[in-house]
Design a protein around this motif. Sequence first.
Motif, mmCIF file in Angstrom:
data_model
loop_
_atom_site.group_PDB
_atom_site.id
_atom_site.type_symbol
_atom_site.label_atom_id
_atom_site.label_comp_id
_atom_site.label_asym_id
_atom_site.label_seq_id
_atom_site.Cartn_x
_atom_site.Cartn_y
_atom_site.Cartn_z
ATOM 1 N N MET A 108 0.820 -1.198 0.000
ATOM 2 C CA MET A 108 0.000 0.000 0.000
ATOM 3 C C MET A 108 0.865 1.264 0.000
ATOM 4 O O MET A 108 0.528 2.239 -0.666
ATOM 5 N N ALA A 109 1.962 1.236 0.726
ATOM 6 C CA ALA A 109 2.845 2.395 0.782
ATOM 7 C C ALA A 109 3.360 2.753 -0.601
ATOM 8 O O ALA A 109 3.389 3.926 -0.991
ATOM 9 N N ALA A 110 3.761 1.739 -1.356
ATOM 10 C CA ALA A 110 4.270 1.979 -2.708
ATOM 11 C C ALA A 110 3.182 2.573 -3.595
ATOM 12 O O ALA A 110 3.461 3.434 -4.444
ATOM 13 N N ALA A 111 1.947 2.142 -3.411
ATOM 14 C CA ALA A 111 0.833 2.680 -4.200
ATOM 15 C C ALA A 111 0.612 4.159 -3.892
ATOM 16 O O ALA A 111 0.390 4.965 -4.802
ATOM 17 N N TYR A 112 0.689 4.530 -2.614
ATOM 18 C CA TYR A 112 0.570 5.940 -2.244
ATOM 19 C C TYR A 112 1.690 6.751 -2.886
ATOM 20 O O TYR A 112 1.480 7.845 -3.397
ATOM 21 N N HIS A 113 2.891 6.195 -2.842
ATOM 22 C CA HIS A 113 4.054 6.878 -3.388
ATOM 23 C C HIS A 113 3.897 7.072 -4.900
ATOM 24 O O HIS A 113 4.153 8.155 -5.435
ATOM 25 N N ALA A 114 3.452 6.035 -5.589
ATOM 26 C CA ALA A 114 3.232 6.127 -7.038
ATOM 27 C C ALA A 114 2.130 7.146 -7.351
ATOM 28 O O ALA A 114 2.249 7.929 -8.307
ATOM 29 N N ARG A 115 1.090 7.146 -6.551
ATOM 30 C CA ARG A 115 -0.006 8.118 -6.747
ATOM 31 C C ARG A 115 0.509 9.539 -6.566
ATOM 32 O O ARG A 115 0.154 10.440 -7.331
ATOM 33 N N ALA A 116 1.350 9.737 -5.576
ATOM 34 C CA ALA A 116 1.916 11.065 -5.339
ATOM 35 C C ALA A 116 2.728 11.533 -6.543
ATOM 36 O O ALA A 116 2.624 12.692 -6.957
ATOM 37 N N THR A 117 3.505 10.632 -7.109
ATOM 38 C CA THR A 117 4.304 10.977 -8.289
ATOM 39 C C THR A 117 3.388 11.368 -9.441
ATOM 40 O O THR A 117 3.618 12.366 -10.128
ATOM 41 N N HIS A 118 2.355 10.578 -9.649
ATOM 42 C CA HIS A 118 1.399 10.859 -10.733
ATOM 43 C C HIS A 118 0.731 12.216 -10.523
ATOM 44 O O HIS A 118 0.625 13.032 -11.456
ATOM 45 N N LEU A 119 0.271 12.485 -9.308
ATOM 46 C CA LEU A 119 -0.390 13.759 -9.018
ATOM 47 C C LEU A 119 0.569 14.935 -9.184
ATOM 48 O O LEU A 119 0.185 15.992 -9.698
ATOM 49 N N SER A 120 1.800 14.742 -8.780
ATOM 50 C CA SER A 120 2.801 15.791 -8.944
ATOM 51 C C SER A 120 3.035 16.083 -10.422
ATOM 52 O O SER A 120 3.145 17.247 -10.830
ATOM 53 N N ASP A 121 3.095 15.035 -11.231
ATOM 54 C CA ASP A 121 3.257 15.200 -12.680
ATOM 55 C C ASP A 121 2.094 15.977 -13.296
ATOM 56 O O ASP A 121 2.261 16.640 -14.319
ATOM 57 N N LEU A 122 0.939 15.899 -12.661
ATOM 58 C CA LEU A 122 -0.243 16.614 -13.145
ATOM 59 C C LEU A 122 -0.369 18.010 -12.524
ATOM 60 O O LEU A 122 -1.393 18.675 -12.682
ATOM 61 N N ASP A 123 0.682 18.440 -11.815
ATOM 62 C CA ASP A 123 0.696 19.746 -11.135
ATOM 63 C C ASP A 123 -0.409 19.885 -10.089
ATOM 64 O O ASP A 123 -0.963 20.964 -9.900
ATOM 65 N N ARG A 124 -0.714 18.783 -9.435
ATOM 66 C CA ARG A 124 -1.696 18.784 -8.344
ATOM 67 C C ARG A 124 -0.932 18.608 -7.038
ATOM 68 O O ARG A 124 -0.993 17.587 -6.376
ATOM 69 N N ALA A 125 -0.185 19.659 -6.685
ATOM 70 C CA ALA A 125 0.794 19.610 -5.604
ATOM 71 C C ALA A 125 0.186 19.269 -4.244
ATOM 72 O O ALA A 125 0.753 18.469 -3.497
#
Length: 141
Positions: free
Chosen positions: A1-18
Motif C-alpha cells: 500500500m505504501a508503494a501505491a501511495y508513493h506512485a499516486r503522489a508521483t502521478h499527481l505531482s506530474d499533473l501539477d496537483r501539488a
Amino acid sequence: MAAAYHARATHLSDLDRADEALDALGDAVTAYRVLAARSPAEYREVLAIALTHQAAQLGDLGRRHDAVNDLAAATDIYQSVVTENPLDLAAQRRLGAYKIELGRMWAALGDTQRAARLHRDGELLIQHATETEESGGTATG
C-alpha cells in the motif's frame, strides 16, 4: 500500500496537483513508518526516500521548515545505515547527498553556518566513498 501511495503522489505531482500529491506522500510516509518499525532492515531506506520526496514537495509549496524536518529525518536514517555498515558506499554517497541538500535548505532559511557544515560533511562522505571504491574497497547495498 505504501508503494501505491508513493506512485499516486508521483502521478499527481506530474499533473501539477501539488496539494493532492503532498497528501499522498503523507500517506506513503505514514505507511512506510509502520513498515520500517516492523522491519527496519527492509523498509527504513525506502522510508528515507519517501521522506526526501515529501521534503521536496513541501519545499515546492513554500513550507521550508517542514521540508527541513523531513530531510533531517531521512538524513538521520542514512546516518544509522552508515554507522551500522561503514562499508556500504552507496549509503555513504546517499547520506552525503542528503547532507548537501539539507545544507541548501538551511542556507535558504538563513542558517549559513549549519549549511556550510552540512555541505562540507556531505562532500567528504562522497569523496571518501569514491576514494574507497577507487582503491578497491567494496560497496554493498
